[in-house]
Write a protein that holds these residues in place. Sequence first.
Motif, mmCIF file in Angstrom:
data_model
loop_
_atom_site.group_PDB
_atom_site.id
_atom_site.type_symbol
_atom_site.label_atom_id
_atom_site.label_comp_id
_atom_site.label_asym_id
_atom_site.label_seq_id
_atom_site.Cartn_x
_atom_site.Cartn_y
_atom_site.Cartn_z
ATOM 1 N N MET A 273 39.473 45.567 40.618
ATOM 2 C CA MET A 273 39.740 44.448 39.705
ATOM 3 C C MET A 273 39.193 43.153 40.285
ATOM 4 O O MET A 273 38.885 43.069 41.469
ATOM 5 C CB MET A 273 41.259 44.295 39.450
ATOM 6 C CG MET A 273 42.030 43.642 40.596
ATOM 7 S SD MET A 273 43.755 43.366 40.203
ATOM 8 C CE MET A 273 43.695 41.889 39.191
ATOM 9 N N VAL B 2 42.327 36.280 38.633
ATOM 10 C CA VAL B 2 43.027 36.924 37.524
ATOM 11 C C VAL B 2 43.097 35.937 36.359
ATOM 12 O O VAL B 2 43.575 34.814 36.542
ATOM 13 C CB VAL B 2 44.459 37.305 37.965
ATOM 14 C CG1 VAL B 2 45.211 37.978 36.829
ATOM 15 C CG2 VAL B 2 44.421 38.207 39.194
ATOM 16 N N ARG C 225 45.009 38.821 31.080
ATOM 17 C CA ARG C 225 45.478 40.048 31.716
ATOM 18 C C ARG C 225 46.996 40.170 31.533
ATOM 19 O O ARG C 225 47.756 39.458 32.157
ATOM 20 C CB ARG C 225 45.120 40.001 33.202
ATOM 21 C CG ARG C 225 45.105 41.354 33.834
ATOM 22 C CD ARG C 225 44.427 41.277 35.184
ATOM 23 N NE ARG C 225 43.912 42.576 35.548
ATOM 24 C CZ ARG C 225 44.645 43.503 36.154
ATOM 25 N NH1 ARG C 225 45.887 43.271 36.488
ATOM 26 N NH2 ARG C 225 44.118 44.676 36.436
#
Length: 197
Positions: A1, A5, A9
């Motif tokens: 990943m 972030v 998400r």
Amino acid sequence: MNYIVDDKRKLKPPPEWRSDIDFVLIREDEVLTRIDEIATQLQNEYEGRDLMIVALLSGTILFLADLVRRLNLPLRIDFLGISSYGNETVSTGIKITKELKLELNGRDVLILDDILDTGNTINLTINKIANLRPKSIKTCVLLDKPARRKINIKADYTGFEIPDYFVVGYGLDFAERFRNLPFIGVLKKELYQQQIN
Ligand code: IMP
Ligand code: MG
């Protein structure tokens, strides 16, 4: 990943946590994979040296345990109790709740924290430790929330950069709860509101 972030998400929580958790931001296996990588970086950086880890209480408990068992270095661990006060999600000040026990003079010190938010905690910790005359000081945080930074500071090692959510789990708390979640997640809105009202 991706270690940055984004706010799109939103993973489904495991069934046992669905009543409290709105969504999972970072899964347990993703946290552990990233900790493997950070451990490799630290192993290369500190190879052949004694390392002194200063872990900030209480948010680092799981991060510390998973990180140190991946390090093959002659290391020592000390704890500094430092906590922000205010309401549960916004800090208005910082107090020391446990002092260091070990000697830091001449040591290579790595400060470990759960999350770099405004930067006040890490900044205060660096200043405090610098007065103890260590050989070097570096910082390592599992999470970084750059959107809320007040002090211009960056960690030497960062697990994940996250959006401006108040997150819980994997050591991080909301009003001292949820530190035991194995993943990093965001609580349902009602739970935050219950505490504030
Ligand atoms: P700073 O001093 O604002 O950088 O905040 C650092 C401390 O605030 C961390 O060590 C955490 O204990 C706490 N904190 C900041 N953001 C969060 C969050 O999203 N969830 C849980 N604790 C947080
Ligand atoms: Mg906290």
